[in-house]
Design an enzyme around this catalytic site. Structure first.
Site, short mmCIF file in Angstrom:
data_model
loop_
_atom_site.label_atom_id
_atom_site.label_comp_id
_atom_site.label_asym_id
_atom_site.label_seq_id
_atom_site.Cartn_x
_atom_site.Cartn_y
_atom_site.Cartn_z
N SER A 298 0.80 -1.21 0.00
CA SER A 298 0.00 0.00 0.00
C SER A 298 0.85 1.28 0.00
O SER A 298 1.53 1.55 -0.97
CB SER A 298 -0.95 -0.04 1.20
OG SER A 298 -1.97 0.90 1.06
N ASP A 309 10.09 4.49 -10.24
CA ASP A 309 9.64 5.11 -11.50
C ASP A 309 10.47 6.33 -11.88
O ASP A 309 10.64 6.63 -13.06
CB ASP A 309 8.17 5.50 -11.39
CG ASP A 309 7.23 4.31 -11.56
OD1 ASP A 309 7.73 3.21 -11.85
OD2 ASP A 309 6.01 4.48 -11.39
N LYS A 323 -0.95 -4.09 -3.45
CA LYS A 323 -2.21 -3.48 -3.05
C LYS A 323 -2.29 -2.08 -3.63
O LYS A 323 -1.64 -1.15 -3.16
CB LYS A 323 -2.35 -3.42 -1.53
CG LYS A 323 -3.70 -2.85 -1.12
CD LYS A 323 -3.80 -2.61 0.35
CE LYS A 323 -5.09 -1.87 0.64
NZ LYS A 323 -5.10 -0.52 0.05
#
Length: 565
Positions: A298, A309, A323
């Site tokens: 999460s 990224d 999640k």
């Protein structure tokens, strides 16, 4: 040993607060949908309840019956959408805010009683002299026998400044003693340990994402930099997540102002939102390695995913939990609340890490994993290929060995725990953590302690053999193979006789961590766990090898793809 317990923990959520006005807007938008079907089924539900209350032979308890119905209804959606009655609001507040009124200690159940596990240093339980292994017999005159951990935890918690009296029995004491305590506001730390691993390598372990997590991380980072930190190992293994805003704030420590971190997309279009960094960063250059595990979930995945990224950090460890759902807290009548999955989140590359599809379930009601064929490729800022649909793949994957069967038995039967209590009772201090060792003499003493202890367990192969016996009897052929079966069962049993010696190094590490915690509390346990940690050592190697670090973050390299290419 901490990681063994963390494996069974359910990941907490990434959530954001929803205002009453937004809640009413949601209700208005949904009000026109299938109105007749909704009213019809609510009428049927009411009729079923009334009939049960009037006619059921033993009578019913209204609150319990209705809550069971609500829980069963919401379980058909996903495990994160839940009803929170007024009586449980305080426990839920602890999860989000990390604060509660209490004595400052974890507890565990054992043989029908509740015991002190780990007092927090400097808090009421510790100041009152409570030790790991103390049995709580009574709380304010009420016996705890037969009560579960949740029941006793509720009795121990309360308004800060209020008093309570415990009747406690300690191992080796002649009789129980009364302990008087005054509850305090207990703040659960998000950063459970930080320190220098080597002259220039700093380490931060974050176990939570409650309010204030970003500030704790920022302060730990600044303190380490003052100590000469030039590289950082950031440990998010088994961190189940929490508040989304705190994750965005921590990303902001390492990335410039104005960078998108995470976007949420759900049913209510005007609730869709992109969260970006809003402040000047603390350090955009320091080399960082994030440690991940299957329990990294999460908000932890928002943090690690954003760093991957933007090619800002190398990820080392296991694939994360997967999640990618966001929950809001909505108000209900009578001070109840409901936590509802309202959106999916997408990290900067555009991918959603959600691993299970709760809109498609098998015949047993289990959510189905998103198949590899439906996972999509995305690219990091540097052009590395990454995938959605099953958590976040680390840049360097590390296999985490499972505990041996004998080690699991020693933990679950509290034998490591008991020996550490016995050792601490006979040794006033152990000196510096880095210099404390479980010597051969100490281990021999542990073996003596174990001579009259039951630590029996079944190997996976023994369970398979037992199932074979059942199936062979069902097939009416067991008589023909019984002799061979008995011989094989005996051989398997004998292989366990030397397990305490065969698994000495593993058990030695567990003993060291548990004993250290008796003197240096939770932070000491965390420091002791680092010794011999293969994943941490690999992270240090990556950081100190500048060419490897740059190569892992370059366009020509991508995280392990698990048969995608």
């Amino acid at each position: 040993m901490k990681f063994f317990f963390k494996l069974i923990a359910i990941p907490v959520l990434a959530w954001a607060a929803l205002s009453p006005n937004a809640a009413r807007a949601q209700q208005t938008e949904a009000s026109g949908n299938d109105e007749f079907e909704v009213l019809k089924n609510l009428e049927i539900f009411s009729a079923v309840y009334k009939t049960a209350e009037l006619a059921y032979v033993d009578g019913v308890e209204p609150g319990s019956l209705i809550k069971s119905a609500l829980d069963a209804m919401l379980r058909t959606l996903d495990p994160y959408t839940i009803y929170i009655p007024e009586a449980e609001i305080e426990d839920f507040r602890i999860m989000t805010e990390g604060e509660y009124g209490g004595i400052g200690s974890t507890i565990h159940a054992r043989a029908g009683w509740i015991y002190i596990s780990d007092p927090y240093e400097g808090f009421p339980a510790d100041q009152a002299g409570l030790k790991p292994g103390d049995k709580i017999l009574e709380i304010n005159g009420e016996s705890t026998q037969g009560k579960n951990v949740s029941d006793v935890s509720s009795l121990l918690k309360g308004q800060a400044g209020t008093s309570l009296t415990l009747l406690v029995e300690s191992a080796g004491s002649a009789k129980p003693r009364e302990v008087n305590l005054v509850r305090r506001e207990i703040r659960i730390k998000n950063v459970t340990y930080s320190g220098m691993l080597r002259d220039s390598v700093g380490y931060i372990r974050q176990d939570g994402f409650t309010q204030g997590a970003m500030e704790e991380v920022r302060q730990a980072f600044l303190d380490l930099r003052e100590k000469g930190m030039k590289y950082l190992v950031y440990d998010l293994r088994y961190n189940g997540g929490g508040l989304l805003d705190e994750a965005v704030g921590i990303v902001n420590l390492f990335l410039r102002k104005g960078v998108p971190v995470v976007s949420t997309k759900g049913k209510i279009k005007d609730r869709n939102h992109t969260y970006s960094t809003t402040k000047d960063p603390v350090d955009t250059e320091i080399p960082v390695v994030f440690l991940t595990s299957r329990g990294t979930a999460s908000a932890s995945e928002i943090l690690t995913g954003a760093m991957q990224d933007y090619d800002r950090a190398v990820l080392v460890g296991e694939r994360t939990f997967g999640k990618g759902l966001v929950q809001n807290i909505l108000p209900l009548p009578y001070n109840a609340q409901m936590k509802v999955t309202v959106a999916k989140y997408y990290i900067p590359s555009g991918r959603c890490v959600q691993a299970l599809d709760y809109s498609h379930k098998d015949e047993n009601g289990r959510a189905l994993p998103i198949p590899d064929s439906l996972r999509n490729a995305f690219r990091t800022a540097a052009g590395r290929v990454v995938y959605d649909g099953d958590g976040i793949e680390p840049d360097i994957e590390m296999e985490v060995p499972l505990l041996s069967a004998v080690a699991v038995s020693l933990v679950t039967k509290f034998l490591i725990f008991d020996y550490a209590n016995l050792y601490a009772a006979g040794h006033e201090k152990i000196g510096e953590i880095a210099k404390f060792e479980v010597t051969d003499a100490l281990y021999d003493d542990f073996l003596s302690f174990m001579k009259d202890k039951d630590y029996s367990y079944k190997l996976p192969s023994e369970r398979i053999l037992e199932q074979f016996k059942v199936e062979a009897r069902n097939d009416s052929c067991f008589a023909e193979v019984e002799t061979s079966f008995v011989q094989l069962a005996d051989k398997l049993a004998k292989t366990k006789e030397g397990d305490l010696t065969r698994n000495k190094e593993e058990i030695r590490s567990m003993l060291r961590e548990e004993i250290v915690s008796r003197y240096y509390y939770q932070s000491g346990r965390a420091e002791a766990e680092l010794q011999g940690d293969r994943t941490v050592n690999r992270a240090i190697e990556v950081l100190l090898d500048k060419d490897l670090y740059r190569q892992l973050l370059s366009a020509g390299n991508s995280p392990k793809k698990n048969n995608h290419e």
